[in-house]
Design a protein around this motif. Structure first.
Motif, PDB file in Angstrom:
ATOM      1  N   ARG A   1       0.840  -1.191   0.000  1.00 54.44           N
ATOM      2  CA  ARG A   1       0.000   0.000   0.000  1.00 54.44           C
ATOM      3  C   ARG A   1       0.878   1.245   0.000  1.00 54.44           C
ATOM      4  O   ARG A   1       2.089   1.169   0.216  1.00 54.44           O
ATOM      5  CB  ARG A   1      -0.932   0.012   1.218  1.00 54.44           C
ATOM      6  N   GLY A   2       0.252   2.378  -0.264  1.00 52.76           N
ATOM      7  CA  GLY A   2       0.921   3.664  -0.169  1.00 52.76           C
ATOM      8  C   GLY A   2       2.125   3.808  -1.083  1.00 52.76           C
ATOM      9  O   GLY A   2       2.134   3.341  -2.219  1.00 52.76           O
ATOM     10  N   ARG A   3       3.153   4.466  -0.565  1.00 51.47           N
ATOM     11  CA  ARG A   3       4.354   4.741  -1.348  1.00 51.47           C
ATOM     12  C   ARG A   3       5.079   3.468  -1.752  1.00 51.47           C
ATOM     13  O   ARG A   3       5.695   3.402  -2.819  1.00 51.47           O
ATOM     14  CB  ARG A   3       5.285   5.661  -0.551  1.00 51.47           C
ATOM     15  N   HIS A   4       5.000   2.450  -0.904  1.00 50.70           N
ATOM     16  CA  HIS A   4       5.651   1.177  -1.237  1.00 50.70           C
ATOM     17  C   HIS A   4       4.980   0.551  -2.451  1.00 50.70           C
ATOM     18  O   HIS A   4       5.662   0.104  -3.390  1.00 50.70           O
ATOM     19  CB  HIS A   4       5.577   0.249  -0.034  1.00 50.70           C
ATOM     20  N   LEU A   5       3.665   0.547  -2.481  1.00 54.24           N
ATOM     21  CA  LEU A   5       2.944   0.002  -3.632  1.00 54.24           C
ATOM     22  C   LEU A   5       3.278   0.791  -4.894  1.00 54.24           C
ATOM     23  O   LEU A   5       3.528   0.203  -5.962  1.00 54.24           O
ATOM     24  CB  LEU A   5       1.440   0.040  -3.369  1.00 54.24           C
TER      25      LEU A   5
ATOM     26  N   ARG B   1      10.137  -7.417 -11.609  1.00 47.33           N
ATOM     27  CA  ARG B   1       8.917  -6.761 -12.072  1.00 47.33           C
ATOM     28  C   ARG B   1       7.752  -7.717 -11.851  1.00 47.33           C
ATOM     29  O   ARG B   1       7.461  -8.586 -12.670  1.00 47.33           O
ATOM     30  CB  ARG B   1       9.047  -6.403 -13.553  1.00 47.33           C
ATOM     31  N   LEU B   2       7.107  -7.560 -10.711  1.00 49.63           N
ATOM     32  CA  LEU B   2       6.043  -8.474 -10.299  1.00 49.63           C
ATOM     33  C   LEU B   2       4.720  -7.726 -10.216  1.00 49.63           C
ATOM     34  O   LEU B   2       4.702  -6.516  -9.929  1.00 49.63           O
ATOM     35  CB  LEU B   2       6.373  -9.075  -8.933  1.00 49.63           C
ATOM     36  N   PRO B   3       3.599  -8.407 -10.438  1.00 49.89           N
ATOM     37  CA  PRO B   3       2.309  -7.750 -10.212  1.00 49.89           C
ATOM     38  C   PRO B   3       2.226  -7.245  -8.777  1.00 49.89           C
ATOM     39  O   PRO B   3       2.558  -7.972  -7.837  1.00 49.89           O
ATOM     40  CB  PRO B   3       1.288  -8.869 -10.469  1.00 49.89           C
ATOM     41  N   ALA B   4       1.800  -6.008  -8.624  1.00 47.88           N
ATOM     42  CA  ALA B   4       1.682  -5.399  -7.296  1.00 47.88           C
ATOM     43  C   ALA B   4       0.292  -4.778  -7.180  1.00 47.88           C
ATOM     44  O   ALA B   4      -0.113  -3.978  -8.025  1.00 47.88           O
ATOM     45  CB  ALA B   4       2.762  -4.350  -7.083  1.00 47.88           C
ATOM     46  N   VAL B   5      -0.424  -5.151  -6.122  1.00 50.90           N
ATOM     47  CA  VAL B   5      -1.802  -4.703  -5.945  1.00 50.90           C
ATOM     48  C   VAL B   5      -1.999  -4.258  -4.510  1.00 50.90           C
ATOM     49  O   VAL B   5      -1.243  -4.626  -3.608  1.00 50.90           O
ATOM     50  CB  VAL B   5      -2.801  -5.831  -6.288  1.00 50.90           C
ATOM     51  N   GLU B   6      -3.062  -3.475  -4.285  1.00 46.65           N
ATOM     52  CA  GLU B   6      -3.393  -3.035  -2.927  1.00 46.65           C
ATOM     53  C   GLU B   6      -4.328  -4.017  -2.239  1.00 46.65           C
ATOM     54  O   GLU B   6      -4.379  -4.086  -1.019  1.00 46.65           O
ATOM     55  CB  GLU B   6      -4.023  -1.652  -2.957  1.00 46.65           C
ATOM     56  N   GLY B   7      -5.078  -4.767  -3.029  1.00 45.95           N
ATOM     57  CA  GLY B   7      -6.036  -5.721  -2.491  1.00 45.95           C
ATOM     58  C   GLY B   7      -6.435  -6.715  -3.559  1.00 45.95           C
ATOM     59  O   GLY B   7      -5.865  -6.756  -4.658  1.00 45.95           O
TER      60      GLY B   7
ATOM     61  N   THR C   1      15.268  -6.285   6.123  1.00 45.52           N
ATOM     62  CA  THR C   1      15.036  -4.871   6.407  1.00 45.52           C
ATOM     63  C   THR C   1      14.236  -4.230   5.272  1.00 45.52           C
ATOM     64  O   THR C   1      14.518  -4.473   4.092  1.00 45.52           O
ATOM     65  CB  THR C   1      16.375  -4.119   6.556  1.00 45.52           C
ATOM     66  N   PHE C   2      13.247  -3.435   5.646  1.00 45.26           N
ATOM     67  CA  PHE C   2      12.570  -2.554   4.691  1.00 45.26           C
ATOM     68  C   PHE C   2      13.435  -1.305   4.586  1.00 45.26           C
ATOM     69  O   PHE C   2      13.497  -0.501   5.511  1.00 45.26           O
ATOM     70  CB  PHE C   2      11.166  -2.214   5.197  1.00 45.26           C
ATOM     71  N   VAL C   3      14.138  -1.161   3.470  1.00 44.13           N
ATOM     72  CA  VAL C   3      15.119  -0.088   3.324  1.00 44.13           C
ATOM     73  C   VAL C   3      14.431   1.228   2.988  1.00 44.13           C
ATOM     74  O   VAL C   3      14.655   2.268   3.620  1.00 44.13           O
ATOM     75  CB  VAL C   3      16.158  -0.453   2.238  1.00 44.13           C
ATOM     76  N   GLU C   4      13.571   1.200   1.985  1.00 47.12           N
ATOM     77  CA  GLU C   4      12.804   2.357   1.529  1.00 47.12           C
ATOM     78  C   GLU C   4      11.712   1.825   0.622  1.00 47.12           C
ATOM     79  O   GLU C   4      11.732   0.638   0.254  1.00 47.12           O
ATOM     80  CB  GLU C   4      13.696   3.347   0.766  1.00 47.12           C
ATOM     81  N   PRO C   5      10.720   2.639   0.250  1.00 43.31           N
ATOM     82  CA  PRO C   5       9.665   2.125  -0.624  1.00 43.31           C
ATOM     83  C   PRO C   5      10.245   1.452  -1.873  1.00 43.31           C
ATOM     84  O   PRO C   5      11.074   2.024  -2.576  1.00 43.31           O
ATOM     85  CB  PRO C   5       8.872   3.383  -0.982  1.00 43.31           C
ATOM     86  N   GLY C   6       9.840   0.199  -2.076  1.00 42.91           N
ATOM     87  CA  GLY C   6      10.291  -0.561  -3.238  1.00 42.91           C
ATOM     88  C   GLY C   6      11.573  -1.328  -3.027  1.00 42.91           C
ATOM     89  O   GLY C   6      11.985  -2.084  -3.920  1.00 42.91           O
ATOM     90  N   VAL C   7      12.217  -1.164  -1.868  1.00 47.61           N
ATOM     91  CA  VAL C   7      13.535  -1.774  -1.645  1.00 47.61           C
ATOM     92  C   VAL C   7      13.545  -2.515  -0.314  1.00 47.61           C
ATOM     93  O   VAL C   7      13.235  -1.943   0.729  1.00 47.61           O
ATOM     94  CB  VAL C   7      14.660  -0.718  -1.638  1.00 47.61           C
TER      95      VAL C   7
END
Length: 345
Positions: free
Chosen positions: A31-35, A55-61, A137-143
């Motif tokens: 969700r949010g910036r990570h999504l 490059r994977l499918p990314a969804v909020e729900g 570790t969650f480094v930053e959104p997307g990483v």
């Protein structure tokens, strides 16, 4: 099997990325910036061998997926405090051929503590527990990053409340192809309770930073000894220290990655990111609950739970409490604790 990773943060992102690297089909839920970052740039996974982008499918729900497939696996990797909302979102999603996710699909709980499995069993027929030993570790959104080598992590896996089956073995085989060791065990709760005792120190790390002196290690020993006494009183079995060493020694060694030293575990990361919530209710709070049910005092775990929640609620900086102050508060809590009540019959 297609893996739908519900909560593609540190643990979920690492498992999803490694499965994708091994050629498995993966969908990330965020969700949010990570999504937004996952959708635009893909998942960047940093491991000792280097950084890769998936490059994977990314969804909020579930809505963009339509009907789920009969062969889907739902991997729940949100923090425990977000479990109920996730179950509400996914339980009634229809599955091709009839029925709902709760009726037909396996749900794998990739989470700390023991409460999520109990919550899931209220809604899902097929629930699998995992003892998650995965430094990430969650480094930053997307990483996300995972510094373990030669294995990325060790994930003991089994049916809840107990048992094994072919689905567990198939999931374990996929994980083994993805740089994990995933022993399938009939008593996964034993491993989860052992990990719970270890996780009683994550609140300390969130409050004071990594234990670095004798006073810190002594306090951690007291908190875990209190937890041990509570589990003993409750008659709850757990894997012993020697059994855990035999299962893990030499398999997951931390390797420094480009972003610098790992700041801390999941609770430290919650404070560092200012999420406003933390898992303490389901770690130290689990010991507090069992202590009240079985007539054993647990003032240190109650203190850690209360302080961690306060730090999260007030968005105080991770590691900002001096160890000496926490030790003083711990001594005061022990001295002031009332005699244990009789256990509920």
């Amino acid at each position: 099997m297609r893996y739908i990773i519900i909560g593609a943060g540190a643990v979920g992102g690492t498992v999803g990325g490694r499965l994708a690297q091994a050629g498995r089909e993966v969908v990330l839920v965020a969700r949010g910036r990570h999504l937004a970052a996952l959708a635009e740039h893909g998942l960047r996974l940093r491991v000792p061998e280097g950084e890769s982008t998936y490059r994977l499918p990314a969804v909020e729900g579930p809505a963009p997926l339509g009907e789920l497939r009969a062969g889907d696996v739902l991997a729940l990797a949100v923090k425990t405090q977000d479990t109920v909302a996730a179950l509400d979102t996914w339980a009634e999603v229809p599955v091709a051929g009839g029925g709902t996710a709760a009726e037909r699909l396996p749900l794998v709980c990739l989470q700390n503590g023991v409460e999520s499995g109990r919550l899931a069993l209220r809604r899902f027929r097929r629930v699998y527990g995992v003892c998650v030993w995965l430094p990430s570790t969650f480094v930053e959104p997307g990483v996300v990053s995972a510094a373990g080598s030669p294995l990325t992590g060790i994930l003991h896996l089994g049916r809840l409340p107990h048992g094994t089956d072919d689905t567990a073995r198939r999931i374990a085989a996929d994980l083994a192809d993805a740089h994990f060791e995933a022993p399938v065990v009939p008593d996964v709760a034993r491993w989860q309770y052992a990990k719970l005792l270890w996780n009683l120190g994550t609140a300390f790390e969130a409050l004071c930073g990594p234990a670095a002196d004798e006073a810190a290690h002594a306090l951690l020993a007291r908190v875990r000894a209190e937890g041990q006494a509570v589990l003993d009183a409750a008659g709850i079995a757990h894997a012993g220290a020697e059994e855990q060493r035999e299962a893990r020694d030499g398999k997951v060694t931390l390797v420094p990655l480009d972003e610098g030293p790992r700041g801390g575990g999941s609770s430290w990361q919650s404070l560092a990111r200012g999420t406003g919530t933390i898992e303490a209710d389901y770690l130290n709070g689990e010991i507090a609950l069992l202590g009240r049910l079985h007539g054993v005092r647990a003032p240190l775990n109650e203190l850690f739970q209360r302080l961690a929640n306060r730090f999260a609620r007030e968005r105080r900086a991770a590691g900002s409490m001096p160890v000496a102050e926490l030790v003083r508060l711990a001594d005061e809590a022990v001295a002031a604790a009332p005699e244990a009540a009789c256990s509920v019959s």
